[in-house]
Scaffold this motif. Structure first.
Motif, short mmCIF file in Angstrom:
data_model
loop_
_atom_site.label_atom_id
_atom_site.label_comp_id
_atom_site.label_asym_id
_atom_site.label_seq_id
_atom_site.Cartn_x
_atom_site.Cartn_y
_atom_site.Cartn_z
N HIS A 61 133.59 -4.67 73.35
CA HIS A 61 133.12 -5.55 73.85
C HIS A 61 132.08 -4.86 74.98
N PHE A 86 133.51 -12.43 70.17
CA PHE A 86 133.52 -11.05 70.14
C PHE A 86 132.88 -9.79 70.39
N HIS A 145 140.27 -13.45 69.85
CA HIS A 145 140.54 -11.97 69.37
C HIS A 145 141.51 -12.68 68.06
N HIS A 212 143.88 -6.46 79.06
CA HIS A 212 142.64 -7.17 78.59
C HIS A 212 144.02 -8.07 77.93
N ALA A 214 144.30 -10.17 75.07
CA ALA A 214 143.53 -9.52 74.03
C ALA A 214 145.23 -10.04 72.40
N VAL A 232 139.84 -12.20 79.62
CA VAL A 232 139.55 -12.10 78.11
C VAL A 232 138.51 -10.52 77.01
N ASP A 287 141.89 -4.41 70.19
CA ASP A 287 140.67 -4.70 69.41
C ASP A 287 139.96 -3.23 67.83
ZN ZN Z 1 139.32 -8.15 73.45
#
Ligand code: ZN
Length: 316
Positions: A61, A86, A145, A212, A214, A232, A287
């Motif tokens: 991110h 993303f 995600h 977060h 995800a 997000v 992530d």
């Molecule tokens: Zn994320």
């Protein structure tokens, strides 16, 4: 006579096939982040040499590409991003590099989830819906995600295989198809395991705090409620009121599963856990994968690790 010639030719075919399936050189391809790179490795096997822009344990991110990343992209013959907002910096790199090879958005075609981003941070992570964004207010965005639901792996793998076929010589396509089928079989096996593990936990215990948002797709697929101080995107900053609300929720709902993420700053989650009087359960891989000798070096190992951690904390 004719028939004998055909038979002789047919007899030669099996011997020819393995040699034909090996290209002289692996084809260089580029993945925006580590999870996608592992899917490319699974499908591409020895046919490809993969460069990853955002590597293990790093946050995609708000990533800012450097000149070296642009050169990495330019050296590739196909490029792969997650899409859905993303890794929008990959779109910009592909444009500014005037990249000529196939550019694949691997999540394209998934049934997307939307979510309300209450943090209203200025950056455009996730796609905005429903007209103009108003200052710092809540807005509905697409949750990017999708890779956290193994049930969506077929979409990713189909897109990846189609993209690779545009970059890899035709004789290798059968090998790509075989590798994709084998990978999907193992994804389905792991998916069934994840379902069984989480189904064994009473529903009211399947509540988790993490850094977060995800795990929206994961939560929907496997019946787990995730609450996160950040939205997000990891770029958002929660307000003091939002943090206080989470701490209240942890106490009221007796939530025991509080987790850090591998690629975000642990400070916020640690503070929330301390204020709520609970222990941090460990680290979830959200992530990004781990380094090769870490606990989540592959896509499927990531699920095994995360679910193992979640189940242990929920049972405690
Ligand atoms: Zn994320």
């Amino acid at each position: 006579m004719h028939r004998r010639t055909l038979l002789a030719a047919a007899a030669l075919l099996p011997a020819l096939r393995p040699a034909a399936a090996q290209p002289a050189q692996p084809v260089p391809v580029v993945a925006s982040f580590s999870i996608l790179a592992d899917m490319l490795r699974e499908v591409g096997g020895g046919q490809v040499r993969i460069s990853t822009i955002v590597g293990p344990d790093r946050d995609a991110h708000g990533f800012s590409p450097r000149p070296g990343d642009l050169r990495t992209l330019q050296a590739g013959r196909a490029a792969f991003a997650n899409g859905l907002g993303f890794d929008p910096w990959m779109d910009r790199m592909v444009r500014s590099a005037n990249f000529q090879g196939p550019y694949v958005q691997a999540a394209q075609g998934v049934a997307t989830r939307t979510m309300v981003d209450t943090h209203g941070h200025g950056h455009g992570h996730g796609h905005s819906h429903g007209g103009q964004r108003q200052g710092g207010g809540p807005r509905t965005i697409t949750d990017p995600h999708a890779f956290q639901d193994l049930g969506l792996a077929p979409v990713y793998v189909r897109n990846i295989a189609a993209g690779l076929k545009r970059a890899v010589p035709a004789p290798a396509h059968a090998a790509l198809d075989a590798a994709a089928a084998d990978f999907l079989r193992r994804c389905a096996e792991t998916n069934a395991w994840v379902r069984a593990e989480l189904a064994a936990i009473p529903a009211e215990r399947r509540r988790v705090i993490t850094g977060h948002d995800a795990f929206g797709y994961f939560g929907a697929a496997y019946g787990v409620t995730f609450l996160a101080p950040q939205g997000v995107s990891t770029e958002s900053e929660p307000s003091a009121g939002e943090v206080a609300r989470l701490i209240r929720l942890i106490r009221e709902q007796n939530i025991r599963a509080v987790f850090m993420e591998n690629m975000t700053n642990p400070r916020l989650v640690e503070q929330i856990a301390r204020d709520a009087g609970v222990r941090v359960g460990g680290t979830l891989y959200a992530d990004a994968l781990s380094v090769p000798d870490g606990p989540a070096p592959t896509y499927l190992a990531m699920f095994r690790h995360n679910v193992g951690q979640l189940v242990a904390a929920m049972r405690a």
